[in-house]
Design a protein around this motif. Sequence first.
Motif, PDB file in Angstrom:
ATOM      1  N   ALA A  77      15.440  65.523  97.125  1.00 58.84           N
ATOM      2  CA  ALA A  77      15.765  64.718  98.300  1.00 58.84           C
ATOM      3  C   ALA A  77      14.795  64.998  99.441  1.00 58.84           C
ATOM      4  CB  ALA A  77      17.196  64.999  98.751  1.00 58.84           C
ATOM      5  N   LEU A  78      14.452  66.250  99.636  1.00 54.00           N
ATOM      6  CA  LEU A  78      13.498  66.599 100.684  1.00 54.00           C
ATOM      7  C   LEU A  78      12.134  65.980 100.412  1.00 54.00           C
ATOM      8  CD1 LEU A  78      14.370  70.375 101.203  1.00 54.00           C
ATOM      9  CD2 LEU A  78      14.705  68.550 102.874  1.00 54.00           C
ATOM     10  N   ARG A  79      11.679  66.081  99.192  1.00 54.67           N
ATOM     11  CA  ARG A  79      10.368  65.537  98.843  1.00 54.67           C
ATOM     12  C   ARG A  79      10.344  64.019  99.005  1.00 54.67           C
ATOM     13  NH1 ARG A  79       8.483  68.398  93.307  1.00 54.67           N
ATOM     14  NH2 ARG A  79       6.791  66.914  93.609  1.00 54.67           N
ATOM     15  N   ALA A  80      11.432  63.354  98.580  1.00 58.85           N
ATOM     16  CA  ALA A  80      11.487  61.896  98.699  1.00 58.85           C
ATOM     17  C   ALA A  80      11.440  61.450 100.151  1.00 58.85           C
ATOM     18  CB  ALA A  80      12.761  61.366  98.033  1.00 58.85           C
ATOM     19  N   ALA A  81      11.911  62.309 101.064  1.00 58.54           N
ATOM     20  CA  ALA A  81      11.891  61.973 102.490  1.00 58.54           C
ATOM     21  C   ALA A  81      10.591  62.393 103.165  1.00 58.54           C
ATOM     22  CB  ALA A  81      13.074  62.640 103.194  1.00 58.54           C
ATOM     23  N   GLY A  82       9.646  62.930 102.383  1.00 57.21           N
ATOM     24  CA  GLY A  82       8.338  63.270 102.929  1.00 57.21           C
ATOM     25  C   GLY A  82       8.187  64.676 103.448  1.00 57.21           C
ATOM     26  N   HIS A  83       9.129  65.554 103.169  1.00 56.38           N
ATOM     27  CA  HIS A  83       9.035  66.935 103.645  1.00 56.38           C
ATOM     28  C   HIS A  83       8.068  67.741 102.784  1.00 56.38           C
ATOM     29  CE1 HIS A  83      12.447  66.838 106.479  1.00 56.38           C
ATOM     30  NE2 HIS A  83      13.011  66.004 105.620  1.00 56.38           N
ATOM     31  N   ARG A  84       7.407  68.690 103.413  1.00 59.02           N
ATOM     32  CA  ARG A  84       6.632  69.692 102.700  1.00 59.02           C
ATOM     33  C   ARG A  84       7.594  70.822 102.327  1.00 59.02           C
ATOM     34  NH1 ARG A  84       1.154  70.840 102.669  1.00 59.02           N
ATOM     35  NH2 ARG A  84       0.827  69.342 104.356  1.00 59.02           N
ATOM     36  N   VAL A  85       7.692  71.102 101.051  1.00 59.00           N
ATOM     37  CA  VAL A  85       8.713  72.023 100.555  1.00 59.00           C
ATOM     38  C   VAL A  85       8.071  73.305 100.050  1.00 59.00           C
ATOM     39  CG1 VAL A  85      10.593  72.336  98.893  1.00 59.00           C
ATOM     40  CG2 VAL A  85      10.170  70.079  99.884  1.00 59.00           C
ATOM     41  N   GLU A  86       8.629  74.425 100.449  1.00 55.07           N
ATOM     42  CA  GLU A  86       8.216  75.716  99.909  1.00 55.07           C
ATOM     43  C   GLU A  86       9.319  76.263  99.020  1.00 55.07           C
ATOM     44  OE1 GLU A  86       6.277  78.563 102.570  1.00 55.07           O
ATOM     45  OE2 GLU A  86       6.374  77.005 104.118  1.00 55.07           O
ATOM     46  N   ARG A  87       8.912  76.990  98.011  1.00 63.48           N
ATOM     47  CA  ARG A  87       9.855  77.570  97.064  1.00 63.48           C
ATOM     48  C   ARG A  87       9.813  79.089  97.110  1.00 63.48           C
ATOM     49  NH1 ARG A  87       7.787  73.944  91.949  1.00 63.48           N
ATOM     50  NH2 ARG A  87       8.771  71.955  92.558  1.00 63.48           N
ATOM     51  N   VAL A  88      10.988  79.673  97.079  1.00 67.60           N
ATOM     52  CA  VAL A  88      11.125  81.099  96.814  1.00 67.60           C
ATOM     53  C   VAL A  88      11.723  81.204  95.420  1.00 67.60           C
ATOM     54  CG1 VAL A  88      12.383  83.206  97.395  1.00 67.60           C
ATOM     55  CG2 VAL A  88      11.335  81.837  99.209  1.00 67.60           C
ATOM     56  N   LEU A  89      10.982  81.810  94.504  1.00 62.35           N
ATOM     57  CA  LEU A  89      11.412  81.896  93.120  1.00 62.35           C
ATOM     58  C   LEU A  89      12.031  83.266  92.859  1.00 62.35           C
ATOM     59  CD1 LEU A  89       8.330  80.270  91.337  1.00 62.35           C
ATOM     60  CD2 LEU A  89      10.387  79.152  92.239  1.00 62.35           C
ATOM     61  N   LEU A  90      13.307  83.290  92.550  1.00 65.47           N
ATOM     62  CA  LEU A  90      13.982  84.543  92.234  1.00 65.47           C
ATOM     63  C   LEU A  90      13.560  85.015  90.844  1.00 65.47           C
ATOM     64  CD1 LEU A  90      17.546  83.847  93.661  1.00 65.47           C
ATOM     65  CD2 LEU A  90      15.521  84.752  94.809  1.00 65.47           C
ATOM     66  N   ASP A  91      13.698  86.327  90.616  1.00 66.17           N
ATOM     67  CA  ASP A  91      13.116  86.940  89.430  1.00 66.17           C
ATOM     68  C   ASP A  91      14.131  87.149  88.314  1.00 66.17           C
ATOM     69  OD1 ASP A  91      10.602  87.216  90.648  1.00 66.17           O
ATOM     70  OD2 ASP A  91      11.226  89.075  91.622  1.00 66.17           O
ATOM     71  N   ASP A  92      13.751  86.757  87.121  1.00 64.19           N
ATOM     72  CA  ASP A  92      14.544  87.042  85.934  1.00 64.19           C
ATOM     73  C   ASP A  92      14.742  88.545  85.768  1.00 64.19           C
ATOM     74  OD1 ASP A  92      15.657  87.157  83.364  1.00 64.19           O
ATOM     75  OD2 ASP A  92      13.708  86.916  82.402  1.00 64.19           O
ATOM     76  N   ALA A  93      13.681  89.324  86.008  1.00 63.41           N
ATOM     77  CA  ALA A  93      13.755  90.776  85.825  1.00 63.41           C
ATOM     78  C   ALA A  93      14.774  91.417  86.755  1.00 63.41           C
ATOM     79  CB  ALA A  93      12.374  91.395  86.041  1.00 63.41           C
ATOM     80  N   ASP A  94      15.094  90.744  87.849  1.00 62.12           N
ATOM     81  CA  ASP A  94      16.063  91.254  88.819  1.00 62.12           C
ATOM     82  C   ASP A  94      17.403  90.534  88.693  1.00 62.12           C
ATOM     83  OD1 ASP A  94      16.749  93.008  90.886  1.00 62.12           O
ATOM     84  OD2 ASP A  94      16.349  91.499  92.416  1.00 62.12           O
ATOM     85  N   GLY A  95      17.609  89.857  87.575  1.00 57.22           N
ATOM     86  CA  GLY A  95      18.861  89.150  87.377  1.00 57.22           C
ATOM     87  C   GLY A  95      19.023  87.936  88.264  1.00 57.22           C
ATOM     88  N   PHE A  96      17.912  87.380  88.759  1.00 56.03           N
ATOM     89  CA  PHE A  96      17.921  86.216  89.644  1.00 56.03           C
ATOM     90  C   PHE A  96      18.765  86.461  90.893  1.00 56.03           C
ATOM     91  CE2 PHE A  96      17.056  84.267  85.434  1.00 56.03           C
ATOM     92  CZ  PHE A  96      15.828  83.693  85.720  1.00 56.03           C
ATOM     93  N   ARG A  97      18.786  87.696  91.360  1.00 60.13           N
ATOM     94  CA  ARG A  97      19.549  88.027  92.564  1.00 60.13           C
ATOM     95  C   ARG A  97      18.739  87.710  93.817  1.00 60.13           C
ATOM     96  NH1 ARG A  97      21.435  94.105  91.593  1.00 60.13           N
ATOM     97  NH2 ARG A  97      19.215  94.239  91.040  1.00 60.13           N
ATOM     98  N   LEU A  98      19.447  87.356  94.866  1.00 55.41           N
ATOM     99  CA  LEU A  98      18.811  86.991  96.129  1.00 55.41           C
ATOM    100  C   LEU A  98      18.428  88.217  96.933  1.00 55.41           C
ATOM    101  CD1 LEU A  98      18.064  84.977  98.426  1.00 55.41           C
ATOM    102  CD2 LEU A  98      20.458  85.144  99.154  1.00 55.41           C
ATOM    103  N   ASP A  99      17.195  88.229  97.400  1.00 58.94           N
ATOM    104  CA  ASP A  99      16.727  89.207  98.380  1.00 58.94           C
ATOM    105  C   ASP A  99      16.380  88.418  99.640  1.00 58.94           C
ATOM    106  OD1 ASP A  99      15.499  91.045  99.992  1.00 58.94           O
ATOM    107  OD2 ASP A  99      13.903  91.562  98.580  1.00 58.94           O
ATOM    108  N   PRO A 100      17.203  88.501 100.695  1.00 60.03           N
ATOM    109  CA  PRO A 100      16.944  87.701 101.899  1.00 60.03           C
ATOM    110  C   PRO A 100      15.557  87.923 102.490  1.00 60.03           C
ATOM    111  CG  PRO A 100      19.126  88.684 101.995  1.00 60.03           C
ATOM    112  CD  PRO A 100      18.431  89.306 100.824  1.00 60.03           C
ATOM    113  N   ALA A 101      14.968  89.086 102.259  1.00 60.18           N
ATOM    114  CA  ALA A 101      13.644  89.366 102.796  1.00 60.18           C
ATOM    115  C   ALA A 101      12.568  88.489 102.172  1.00 60.18           C
ATOM    116  CB  ALA A 101      13.297  90.846 102.594  1.00 60.18           C
ATOM    117  N   ARG A 102      12.871  87.876 101.028  1.00 57.28           N
ATOM    118  CA  ARG A 102      11.900  86.999 100.383  1.00 57.28           C
ATOM    119  C   ARG A 102      11.731  85.672 101.121  1.00 57.28           C
ATOM    120  NH1 ARG A 102      11.692  86.898  95.012  1.00 57.28           N
ATOM    121  NH2 ARG A 102       9.943  85.483  95.398  1.00 57.28           N
TER     122      ARG A 102
END
Length: 368
Positions: A124-149
């Motif tokens: 939806a963001l891309r369709a509206a023309g936004h530039r999107v950045e991704r933070v990819l969580l790690d499989d090795a870390d169980g896909f857990r969120l690190d807010p510092a990322r």
Amino acid sequence: MRGRPDEVWAGAGAPEAPPAGEPDLGHHGDAEVGEGLVDLAVNVRRAPLPPWLAGPIAATLTDLARYPDPTAARKALAARHGRTPDEVLLTAGAAEGFVLLAQALRGVRRPVVVHPQFTEPEAALRAAGHRVERVLLDDADGFRLDPARVPPDADLVMIGNPTNPTSVLHPARTVAALARPGRVLVVDEAFADTTAVPGRAGEPESLAGRSDLPGLLVVRSLTKTWGLAGLRVGYLLGAPDLLARLAAVQPLWAVSTPALAAATACAGPVAVEAERAIAARLAADRDHLVARLAALPGVRVAGRPASAFVLIHVPGAVAVRAALRERGWAVRRGDTFPGLGPDWLRVAVRDRATTDAFTRVLGEILEA
């Protein structure tokens, strides 16, 4: 993958086919389902509607000449989450909420989507023309969120909890740590009602009742537990001024009268009690599925599943998925989710008999 978030650019206008190497954000589990296939690709519970839900929906069919009025549904949902009605915005499914966000928040400078997760927010963001950045969580870390990322100057952050497709349930305090003045924090809780922890009441780790976090917007769905995908009903919870911006770009009467009746019914105490019982049974069925999968050679269950689906890593998953289809089983491919690849599959949690039949077939394919 650690370090600087991936950056993806899409210009304004209708979305086009993904560039080479980019996942197909428009692919969803319903595309996997076909005639004669057992559906393990779509995360919607299939059961007859209880009378307290079917009755109010059916009753609206005799009075469709009037335009929809969301007042009662907003009051009921607000009461459920300990909020005021002006903190609730009804939507035609949770997916409409992402489109409203993308259209209403065109002024954001640095939107970030935490992946792997449901692809519609980024689409939806891309369709509206936004530039999107991704933070990819790690499989090795169980896909857990690190807010510092997440970049500190990101003014729009989108994350799922529990996350589709990983089935990871992030601690509420960890997700809440992403909130700050000047930022809109969007938490997709479409599957929150599928989660349960023994000894804990309510939906563990949900932020739906939090009105103290700056910029928080919670996306909710009634599709999954109650099997209402065809009715299209969801809602947003957030500050009145933020919801007013989204409502300004929403079509008039976007949510139908039958859908509003369903929302009202699903917000009541009978529904909430039933929902908790369903979530508890789901947890037991999920544990059964995880145990059966873990016993298969080469199959690895990702993270610690907490929702109505399980993400698995299987070498050669493309061929495995094709072989499953030949044997009558539909599962969800994982390579269309940013941060995953061709060796991932998502499997919906079903009853134990279905799980046993599926894992038996999967084992035969892997041993062939």
